[in-house]
Design a protein around this motif. Structure first.
Motif, PDB file in Angstrom:
ATOM      1  N   GLN A  72       3.907 -22.756   8.505  1.00 59.29           N
ATOM      2  CA  GLN A  72       4.592 -23.722   9.385  1.00 59.29           C
ATOM      3  C   GLN A  72       4.657 -23.175  10.814  1.00 59.29           C
ATOM      4  N   ILE A  73       3.514 -22.662  11.270  1.00 55.95           N
ATOM      5  CA  ILE A  73       3.453 -21.969  12.566  1.00 55.95           C
ATOM      6  C   ILE A  73       3.311 -22.968  13.709  1.00 55.95           C
ATOM      7  N   SER A  74       4.135 -22.804  14.743  1.00 55.25           N
ATOM      8  CA  SER A  74       4.003 -23.605  15.956  1.00 55.25           C
ATOM      9  C   SER A  74       4.007 -22.655  17.148  1.00 55.25           C
ATOM     10  N   GLN A  76       3.960 -22.486  21.537  1.00 52.89           N
ATOM     11  CA  GLN A  76       4.110 -23.164  22.828  1.00 52.89           C
ATOM     12  C   GLN A  76       3.976 -22.129  23.934  1.00 52.89           C
ATOM     13  N   TRP A  83       6.204 -18.867  22.926  1.00 52.23           N
ATOM     14  CA  TRP A  83       7.069 -18.676  21.768  1.00 52.23           C
ATOM     15  C   TRP A  83       6.426 -19.291  20.545  1.00 52.23           C
ATOM     16  N   THR A  85       7.335 -20.352  16.525  1.00 48.13           N
ATOM     17  CA  THR A  85       8.306 -20.492  15.435  1.00 48.13           C
ATOM     18  C   THR A  85       7.504 -20.562  14.145  1.00 48.13           C
ATOM     19  N   CYS A  86       8.037 -19.961  13.097  1.00 50.03           N
ATOM     20  CA  CYS A  86       7.332 -19.975  11.817  1.00 50.03           C
ATOM     21  C   CYS A  86       8.290 -19.683  10.675  1.00 50.03           C
ATOM     22  N   LEU A  87       7.789 -19.908   9.477  1.00 48.00           N
ATOM     23  CA  LEU A  87       8.545 -19.591   8.260  1.00 48.00           C
ATOM     24  C   LEU A  87       7.937 -18.322   7.667  1.00 48.00           C
ATOM     25  N   ALA A 104      13.482 -18.160   8.597  1.00 46.16           N
ATOM     26  CA  ALA A 104      12.998 -18.954   9.732  1.00 46.16           C
ATOM     27  C   ALA A 104      12.975 -18.023  10.932  1.00 46.16           C
ATOM     28  N   CYS A 105      11.948 -18.166  11.755  1.00 44.54           N
ATOM     29  CA  CYS A 105      11.723 -17.145  12.768  1.00 44.54           C
ATOM     30  C   CYS A 105      11.334 -17.708  14.132  1.00 44.54           C
ATOM     31  N   THR A 106      11.918 -17.118  15.170  1.00 43.86           N
ATOM     32  CA  THR A 106      11.526 -17.387  16.558  1.00 43.86           C
ATOM     33  C   THR A 106      10.999 -16.086  17.159  1.00 43.86           C
TER      34      THR A 106
ATOM     35  N   ILE B  39      17.135 -24.215  14.744  1.00 42.83           N
ATOM     36  CA  ILE B  39      17.442 -23.594  13.454  1.00 42.83           C
ATOM     37  C   ILE B  39      18.951 -23.366  13.408  1.00 42.83           C
ATOM     38  N   MET B  45      14.024 -24.820   9.416  1.00 40.11           N
ATOM     39  CA  MET B  45      13.645 -25.017  10.806  1.00 40.11           C
ATOM     40  C   MET B  45      13.398 -26.508  11.066  1.00 40.11           C
ATOM     41  N   ARG B  47      11.901 -29.425  13.753  1.00 39.28           N
ATOM     42  CA  ARG B  47      11.015 -29.577  14.912  1.00 39.28           C
ATOM     43  C   ARG B  47      11.031 -31.019  15.393  1.00 39.28           C
ATOM     44  N   HIS B 122      18.398 -21.315  18.108  1.00 44.04           N
ATOM     45  CA  HIS B 122      18.296 -20.615  16.819  1.00 44.04           C
ATOM     46  C   HIS B 122      19.602 -19.853  16.626  1.00 44.04           C
TER      47      HIS B 122
END
Lengths: 139, 139
Positions: A72-74, A76, A83, A85-87, A104-106, B39, B45, B47, B122
């Motif tokens: 679930q990688i995004s 920007q 940045w 964000t991903c799981l 969940a990760c930033t 988050i 997460m 979006r 987050h």
């Protein structure tokens, strides 16, 4: 390679270093500044490269073996800041195969003369039922 | 007002909207784009502005009263992107005075023609013993 690919490559290296418990690789990935930040799941917020490095050292010393896959990688990018964000799926070997937890990760990166460098990592536990949720590529 | 003060003002407005359960104020604070992320502690997460807005609507509908104070605030700006890290203290009124929980928080903002807009929030639970930890200003 375009900028998004560059950022995703560094993000991938971060998870490789985390999976490999490789502190030297982690040192190459982060910017060594007093204002970088890191929030591990359930930890207090850490500020400054020295504190962040020490946290990785402690985590790597205290971990026998684990593996991190991401999905679930995004990504920007705005100017010099990117940045992701991903799981995260954290797999730990157990007697009956393996145990999974999810976070969940930033991840925040800044563009430098030496390429994109990590300046913030914020990971927090999330409840996920399936071992392979949608958007999670496991190799 | 310099740029850091501008960012901190919007960050403050965010916590005011959160304390006041004010969805319209929250709408003014966020950028309404499909790539914004949020988050909440223990949530998956989210979006996209529509999903983020819906999450605030659900939280505000399900909350009778709470109050958010922040401390240990750090702000960084690189070009058009700014990020704030801070510790949130969420106070809920109870029969014997109040109950506290804490969250470590990363807030990301982008500079637009209408000022700084939130693009990522987050927050994740952290264990804190004292009701007023160091760096927490409570009014």
């Amino acid at each position: 390679m375009n900028e998004e690919e560059e950022v995703l490559k560094v993000n991938h290296r971060f998870y490789q270093a985390l999976s490999d418990l490789d502190l030297e690789a982690m040192e190459r990935i982060w910017l060594h500044e007093v204002w970088v930040s890191c929030i591990h799941p359930g930890w207090q917020m850490l500020r400054g490269w020295e504190n962040v490095r020490e946290s990785w050292r402690r985590i790597f010393t205290g971990t026998f073996s684990h593996r991190i896959d991401i999905g679930q990688i995004s990504v920007q990018i705005h100017g010099e800041v990117a940045w992701v964000t991903c799981l995260e799926r954290i797999s730990t070997p157990t007697e009956d195969g393996g145990d999974y937890t999810f976070a969940a990760c930033t991840n925040l990166f800044v563009s430098t003369l030496s390429g994109w460098k990590m300046i913030l990592h914020h990971a927090s536990s999330v409840p996920v039922e399936e071992p392979t949720p949608p958007g999670m590529q496991v190799h």
